[in-house]
Design a protein around this motif. Sequence first.
Motif, short mmCIF file in Angstrom:
data_model
loop_
_atom_site.label_atom_id
_atom_site.label_comp_id
_atom_site.label_asym_id
_atom_site.label_seq_id
_atom_site.Cartn_x
_atom_site.Cartn_y
_atom_site.Cartn_z
N LEU A 1 0.85 -1.18 0.00
CA LEU A 1 0.00 0.00 0.00
C LEU A 1 0.89 1.23 0.00
O LEU A 1 1.90 1.25 0.72
N GLN A 2 0.53 2.20 -0.81
CA GLN A 2 1.21 3.49 -0.70
C GLN A 2 0.19 4.58 -0.49
O GLN A 2 -0.75 4.74 -1.28
N LEU A 3 0.37 5.32 0.62
CA LEU A 3 -0.51 6.41 1.00
C LEU A 3 0.26 7.71 0.88
O LEU A 3 1.42 7.77 1.31
N TRP A 4 -0.34 8.75 0.29
CA TRP A 4 0.29 10.07 0.24
C TRP A 4 -0.44 10.96 1.23
O TRP A 4 -1.66 11.16 1.12
N VAL A 5 0.32 11.48 2.22
CA VAL A 5 -0.24 12.35 3.25
C VAL A 5 0.22 13.77 2.99
O VAL A 5 1.43 14.03 2.91
N ASN A 6 -0.72 14.68 2.85
CA ASN A 6 -0.35 16.07 2.56
C ASN A 6 0.33 16.70 3.78
O ASN A 6 0.14 16.26 4.92
N ASN B 1 -10.66 13.25 9.66
CA ASN B 1 -11.21 12.43 8.58
C ASN B 1 -10.66 11.03 8.72
O ASN B 1 -9.51 10.85 9.14
N ALA B 2 -11.48 10.04 8.39
CA ALA B 2 -11.02 8.65 8.54
C ALA B 2 -11.66 7.76 7.48
O ALA B 2 -12.78 8.02 7.02
N PHE B 3 -10.89 6.72 7.11
CA PHE B 3 -11.41 5.74 6.13
C PHE B 3 -10.93 4.34 6.48
O PHE B 3 -9.96 4.16 7.23
N VAL B 4 -11.65 3.37 5.90
CA VAL B 4 -11.28 1.96 6.00
C VAL B 4 -10.97 1.48 4.58
O VAL B 4 -11.64 1.88 3.63
N TYR B 5 -9.93 0.64 4.43
CA TYR B 5 -9.68 0.00 3.15
C TYR B 5 -9.55 -1.50 3.42
O TYR B 5 -8.69 -1.92 4.20
N VAL B 6 -10.41 -2.29 2.80
CA VAL B 6 -10.46 -3.73 3.08
C VAL B 6 -9.44 -4.48 2.22
O VAL B 6 -9.39 -4.32 1.00
N LEU B 7 -8.62 -5.31 2.89
CA LEU B 7 -7.57 -6.06 2.19
C LEU B 7 -7.96 -7.51 1.93
O LEU B 7 -7.56 -8.10 0.94
N GLU B 8 -8.73 -8.10 2.84
CA GLU B 8 -8.99 -9.55 2.76
C GLU B 8 -10.23 -9.89 3.58
O GLU B 8 -10.46 -9.30 4.64
N SER C 1 -26.37 -4.87 11.31
CA SER C 1 -27.18 -5.59 10.32
C SER C 1 -26.86 -5.14 8.89
O SER C 1 -27.44 -5.65 7.94
N SER C 2 -25.95 -4.15 8.73
CA SER C 2 -25.71 -3.67 7.37
C SER C 2 -24.94 -4.70 6.56
O SER C 2 -24.40 -5.66 7.10
N SER C 3 -24.88 -4.48 5.24
CA SER C 3 -24.29 -5.52 4.39
C SER C 3 -22.78 -5.50 4.50
O SER C 3 -22.17 -4.49 4.86
N SER C 4 -22.16 -6.64 4.19
CA SER C 4 -20.72 -6.74 4.40
C SER C 4 -19.96 -6.22 3.18
O SER C 4 -20.48 -6.16 2.07
N VAL C 5 -18.72 -5.86 3.45
CA VAL C 5 -17.87 -5.22 2.44
C VAL C 5 -16.64 -6.10 2.27
O VAL C 5 -16.08 -6.58 3.26
N ASN C 6 -16.22 -6.31 1.01
CA ASN C 6 -15.05 -7.17 0.80
C ASN C 6 -13.86 -6.41 0.22
O ASN C 6 -13.86 -5.18 0.16
N ALA C 7 -12.83 -7.18 -0.16
CA ALA C 7 -11.52 -6.61 -0.50
C ALA C 7 -11.59 -5.53 -1.59
O ALA C 7 -12.47 -5.55 -2.44
N SER D 1 -16.85 -16.58 8.12
CA SER D 1 -16.10 -17.72 8.68
C SER D 1 -14.61 -17.61 8.36
O SER D 1 -13.84 -18.53 8.63
N LYS D 2 -14.19 -16.47 7.76
CA LYS D 2 -12.77 -16.30 7.41
C LYS D 2 -12.21 -15.05 8.09
O LYS D 2 -12.96 -14.23 8.60
N LEU D 3 -10.88 -14.93 8.05
CA LEU D 3 -10.25 -13.73 8.61
C LEU D 3 -10.67 -12.50 7.82
O LEU D 3 -10.86 -12.56 6.60
N LEU D 4 -10.80 -11.40 8.52
CA LEU D 4 -11.06 -10.09 7.90
C LEU D 4 -9.84 -9.22 8.16
O LEU D 4 -9.40 -9.08 9.31
N ARG D 5 -9.27 -8.68 7.09
CA ARG D 5 -8.12 -7.76 7.28
C ARG D 5 -8.41 -6.43 6.60
O ARG D 5 -8.83 -6.41 5.44
N PHE D 6 -8.19 -5.36 7.30
CA PHE D 6 -8.40 -4.02 6.73
C PHE D 6 -7.48 -3.03 7.42
O PHE D 6 -6.96 -3.29 8.50
N ILE D 7 -7.29 -1.88 6.77
CA ILE D 7 -6.60 -0.78 7.44
C ILE D 7 -7.62 0.29 7.79
O ILE D 7 -8.60 0.50 7.07
#
Length: 303
Positions: free
Chosen positions: A123-128, A200-207, A217-223, A242-248
């Motif tokens: 992952l490459q993030l650019w921070v101002n 400000n904040a965000f999530v980015y799903v990896l796995e 109860s909301s719907s799930s989000v994937n990679a 039933s699997k691992l969830l990985r996110f930043i």
Amino acid sequence: MPQKHDCCPALNDPRSVVRKFLARPQHEGVGAIVRRSIGRFELRYFDPFLVLDEFSVTAPAGFPDHPHRGFETVTYMLQGSITHEDFEGHKGTIGAGDLQWMTAGRGIVHSEMPAPQGTQKGLQLWVNLSSKYKMIEPRYQELSSKDIAETTKDGIKVRVIAGEALGIKSPVYTRTPTMYLDFTMEPESHLRQPIPKSWNAFVYVLEGEGIFGRLKSSSSVNAHHLLLLGAGDGLEAWNKSSKLLRFILVGGEPLGEPLVQFGPFVMNTQEEIDQTIDDFENYTNGFENARHWRSEFGLSLDF
Ligand code: FJE
Ligand code: FE
């Protein structure tokens, strides 16, 4: 009231997901593939974040000689390694799980090229940077994987790239106040992570797949999905799969300043961009070392 688990302080006002983007693969650099979520047309800027790329590079592709000014690049490797080399002779390899937090400040020219074998991912993030700090001396903060603070509690593993979580802290100094957390959640686990209210904040799903926001109860989000979070004091996330969830989870204090960007140069005004192009072409104000420097890859990147 004491909480049942230290890991999960109660949140008064959990943030909801206000926008969702799927990052599709596109070409960048020379033959490299990136899934760009922040920095694409529909989401030019999420103050203070300029770019978030999930990259995949296989030699001979890469990111040969190119400049940066006015912001920081944060490279976090997920698989394989990238070799970097700059115009002051600073070089090294960022391996799997390693972090490079590079404050370009007034200027860096460098190459970022993959290891010769296999596919390198990260992952490459650019921070101002704030106007006060855009022209500071360049600086690197580099952590190898074993030195990244990591802990596990109640089925949740966190690697703290910047900021703090589950009682542990990163040693990285963030010139623009930033948090950057890499979470891996076991099935049936539930996370509550505080985030400063004004950030400000965000999530980015990896796995895997997860449920984020106010409603379990909301719907799930994937990679490869980016989720922008609304106002509130933290993030709630559930792994009901039933699997691992990985996110930043990344958050930052917005700068609230005007932005003028020309490729890898990010300043506040057009005059400063014109000056930057001038400095780069004439090897002045921080670009002196670029005059005679070429990386071993020689080629340079257009921007
Ligand atoms: C750059 C095009 C680029 N995302 N992810 C133009 F591709 C780049 C650039 C990168 C980059 C490098 C790595 Cl290691 C990972 C990336 C874009 O280098 F800087 C400009 N100007
Ligand atoms: Fe770069």
